[in-house]
Design a protein around this motif. Structure first.
Motif, PDB file in Angstrom:
ATOM      1  N   ALA A 209       0.818  -1.209   0.000  1.00  0.00           N
ATOM      2  CA  ALA A 209       0.000   0.000   0.000  1.00  0.00           C
ATOM      3  C   ALA A 209       0.853   1.261   0.000  1.00  0.00           C
ATOM      4  CB  ALA A 209      -0.941   0.000   1.210  1.00  0.00           C
ATOM      5  N   HIS A 210       2.120   1.142   0.439  1.00  0.00           N
ATOM      6  CA  HIS A 210       3.020   2.293   0.489  1.00  0.00           C
ATOM      7  C   HIS A 210       4.060   2.284  -0.635  1.00  0.00           C
ATOM      8  CE1 HIS A 210       2.660   4.329   4.701  1.00  0.00           C
ATOM      9  NE2 HIS A 210       1.832   4.807   3.810  1.00  0.00           N
ATOM     10  N   SER A 211       3.814   1.514  -1.673  1.00  0.00           N
ATOM     11  CA  SER A 211       4.791   1.456  -2.768  1.00  0.00           C
ATOM     12  C   SER A 211       4.996   2.835  -3.401  1.00  0.00           C
ATOM     13  CB  SER A 211       4.347   0.448  -3.833  1.00  0.00           C
ATOM     14  OG  SER A 211       3.078   0.806  -4.364  1.00  0.00           O
ATOM     15  N   ARG A 212       3.929   3.610  -3.501  1.00  0.00           N
ATOM     16  CA  ARG A 212       4.051   4.962  -4.058  1.00  0.00           C
ATOM     17  C   ARG A 212       4.854   5.862  -3.113  1.00  0.00           C
ATOM     18  NH1 ARG A 212       4.681   8.148  -8.382  1.00  0.00           N
ATOM     19  NH2 ARG A 212       3.529  10.119  -8.291  1.00  0.00           N
ATOM     20  N   TYR A 213       4.610   5.728  -1.833  1.00  0.00           N
ATOM     21  CA  TYR A 213       5.344   6.518  -0.838  1.00  0.00           C
ATOM     22  C   TYR A 213       6.839   6.205  -0.904  1.00  0.00           C
ATOM     23  CZ  TYR A 213       6.788   8.248   3.790  1.00  0.00           C
ATOM     24  OH  TYR A 213       7.423   8.893   4.823  1.00  0.00           O
ATOM     25  N   PHE A 214       7.178   4.920  -1.039  1.00  0.00           N
ATOM     26  CA  PHE A 214       8.585   4.539  -1.127  1.00  0.00           C
ATOM     27  C   PHE A 214       9.238   5.135  -2.367  1.00  0.00           C
ATOM     28  CE2 PHE A 214       7.148   0.416   1.118  1.00  0.00           C
ATOM     29  CZ  PHE A 214       7.193   1.045   2.354  1.00  0.00           C
ATOM     30  N   GLN A 215       8.464   5.219  -3.450  1.00  0.00           N
ATOM     31  CA  GLN A 215       9.012   5.812  -4.666  1.00  0.00           C
ATOM     32  C   GLN A 215       9.217   7.310  -4.504  1.00  0.00           C
ATOM     33  OE1 GLN A 215       6.493   6.324  -8.089  1.00  0.00           O
ATOM     34  NE2 GLN A 215       8.109   5.658  -9.481  1.00  0.00           N
ATOM     35  N   LEU A 216       8.230   7.974  -3.912  1.00  0.00           N
ATOM     36  CA  LEU A 216       8.345   9.418  -3.698  1.00  0.00           C
ATOM     37  C   LEU A 216       9.525   9.753  -2.790  1.00  0.00           C
ATOM     38  CD1 LEU A 216       4.569  10.339  -3.220  1.00  0.00           C
ATOM     39  CD2 LEU A 216       5.993  10.800  -5.225  1.00  0.00           C
ATOM     40  N   LYS A 217       9.819   8.878  -1.849  1.00  0.00           N
ATOM     41  CA  LYS A 217      10.954   9.061  -0.938  1.00  0.00           C
ATOM     42  C   LYS A 217      12.272   8.598  -1.552  1.00  0.00           C
ATOM     43  CE  LYS A 217      10.851  10.068   2.913  1.00  0.00           C
ATOM     44  NZ  LYS A 217      11.079  11.407   3.547  1.00  0.00           N
ATOM     45  N   ASN A 218      12.183   8.017  -2.764  1.00  0.00           N
ATOM     46  CA  ASN A 218      13.370   7.526  -3.462  1.00  0.00           C
ATOM     47  C   ASN A 218      14.151   6.523  -2.607  1.00  0.00           C
ATOM     48  OD1 ASN A 218      15.087   7.381  -5.700  1.00  0.00           O
ATOM     49  ND2 ASN A 218      16.465   8.954  -4.881  1.00  0.00           N
ATOM     50  N   SER A 220      15.815   3.021  -1.549  1.00  0.00           N
ATOM     51  CA  SER A 220      16.393   1.839  -2.164  1.00  0.00           C
ATOM     52  C   SER A 220      15.688   0.596  -1.619  1.00  0.00           C
ATOM     53  CB  SER A 220      17.890   1.754  -1.851  1.00  0.00           C
ATOM     54  OG  SER A 220      18.089   1.551  -0.450  1.00  0.00           O
ATOM     55  N   LYS A 221      15.954  -0.549  -2.199  1.00  0.00           N
ATOM     56  CA  LYS A 221      15.345  -1.794  -1.729  1.00  0.00           C
ATOM     57  C   LYS A 221      15.701  -2.049  -0.273  1.00  0.00           C
ATOM     58  CE  LYS A 221      15.023  -6.734  -2.692  1.00  0.00           C
ATOM     59  NZ  LYS A 221      15.480  -7.861  -3.566  1.00  0.00           N
ATOM     60  N   LEU A 222      16.955  -1.816   0.085  1.00  0.00           N
ATOM     61  CA  LEU A 222      17.407  -2.026   1.457  1.00  0.00           C
ATOM     62  C   LEU A 222      16.718  -1.061   2.414  1.00  0.00           C
ATOM     63  CD1 LEU A 222      19.336  -3.580   3.317  1.00  0.00           C
ATOM     64  CD2 LEU A 222      21.082  -1.844   2.842  1.00  0.00           C
ATOM     65  N   GLN A 223      16.563   0.186   2.003  1.00  0.00           N
ATOM     66  CA  GLN A 223      15.897   1.187   2.844  1.00  0.00           C
ATOM     67  C   GLN A 223      14.428   0.831   3.059  1.00  0.00           C
ATOM     68  OE1 GLN A 223      16.927   4.610   0.411  1.00  0.00           O
ATOM     69  NE2 GLN A 223      18.307   5.397   2.010  1.00  0.00           N
ATOM     70  N   LYS A 224      13.779   0.346   2.006  1.00  0.00           N
ATOM     71  CA  LYS A 224      12.379  -0.059   2.129  1.00  0.00           C
ATOM     72  C   LYS A 224      12.239  -1.220   3.105  1.00  0.00           C
ATOM     73  CE  LYS A 224      11.757  -0.489  -2.343  1.00  0.00           C
ATOM     74  NZ  LYS A 224      11.130  -0.779  -3.656  1.00  0.00           N
TER      75      LYS A 224
END
Length: 288
Positions: A209-218, A220-224
């Motif tokens: 549900a937060h995939s867009r938020y993770f993209q907006l925050k730029n 990385s996979k590790l950070q997510k």
């Protein structure tokens, strides 16, 4: 005592130990989910969407084709899967098997409609709903990282949304459907099986549900992964509430949009907490 008998006796002990560890982890995550209050966001999303008419636009623009898809899938499921599943549920549910099977087929139809519509029909509309909610909450700078946002004179939060730079949601892949059908047999276990099914689905639903938020925050996979792991209980709590709502027959498509709105509200709260005083940040971290 022989070596083989020693190994044999250690197997039940290992199973018991593993079960205890899983039970402790489940209790820990449940407690974290309850403390976070994230499970309540999907209900906040319902109230927020209904009280902000401008956010209805993406939903209304996709409502007719999505309802048509849902009707087609539901009809197909009743024609081809009702009787086979009824034959199985007769042994587990007894005299109420007919009703239980109807509810199960409706749930399956709703889930399949969600998976296919999100991949084929409403992807852009959900992105607009997420971004529009962030703009309405004053997080314009965050949205501007991945799309054009017009000035306030352009109109409401949806009207201000310009061209997308990139899209976060994956196009249709069979993995979501395959995963769903792998978990589906759990529903044949009365009550307990359904609870486990919802928990497993919710665990995946929350971070997605937060995939867009993770993209907006730029991120990385590790950070997510780190972000989600630090809030595992909260994301599972959000996911369980969201999954239950989207499993509601017919209304599931509406809840897909309210859940997206809810995810954006949560993201806005995270942003505001991160930009606040150290004391408030510590409180937000403990709550999450």
């Amino acid at each position: 005592m022989s070596e083989s008998s020693s190994k044999g006796s250690s197997v039940p002990a290992k199973i018991t130990e593993t079960a205890k560890e899983e039970a402790k982890e489940f209790q820990k995550q449940t407690a974290a989910a309850l403390r976070s209050g994230a499970y309540f966001y999907p209900f906040k999303g319902i109230a927020y969407l209904f009280s902000h008419r401008s956010l209805w636009k993406p939903l209304l623009s996709r409502l007719a084709p999505t309802m048509g898809l849902g009707l087609t899938i539901t009809t197909f499921m009743f024609l081809f899967t009702y009787l086979p599943q009824l034959a199985v549920l007769v042994f587990t549910s007894g005299p109420v098997a007919a009703v239980t099977t109807i509810l199960l087929v409706l749930s399956e139809s709703s889930t399949l409609t969600m998976v296919l519509s999100k991949a084929l029909l409403i992807e852009d509309a959900l992105i607009d709903t997420f971004d529009g909610t962030l703009v309405a909450r004053g997080e314009t700078a965050l949205v501007e990282k991945e799309r054009q946002v017009k000035g306030g004179s352009a109109g409401d939060s949806i009207a201000r949304l310009g061209k997308l730079v990139s899209k976060p949601f994956q196009k249709f892949t069979p993995s979501a459907v395959i995963r769903y059908f792998m978990y589906l047999p759990l529903n044949f276990i009365p009550v307990v099986g359904t609870v486990i099914f919802v928990l497993l689905q919710g665990k995946k639903f929350g971070p997605n549900a937060h995939s867009r938020y993770f993209q907006l925050k730029n991120m990385s996979k590790l950070q997510k992964e780190k972000h989600v792991e630090e809030r595992r209980g909260a994301y599972t709590g959000f996911g369980v509430s969201g999954v239950v709502l989207e499993m509601v027959p017919i209304a599931g498509i509406l809840f897909a949009f309210t859940n997206t709105c809810a995810a954006a509200l949560w993201a806005a709260d995270m942003e505001q907490a991160a930009g606040s005083s150290p004391e408030l940040r510590d409180q937000a971290k403990k709550a999450a």
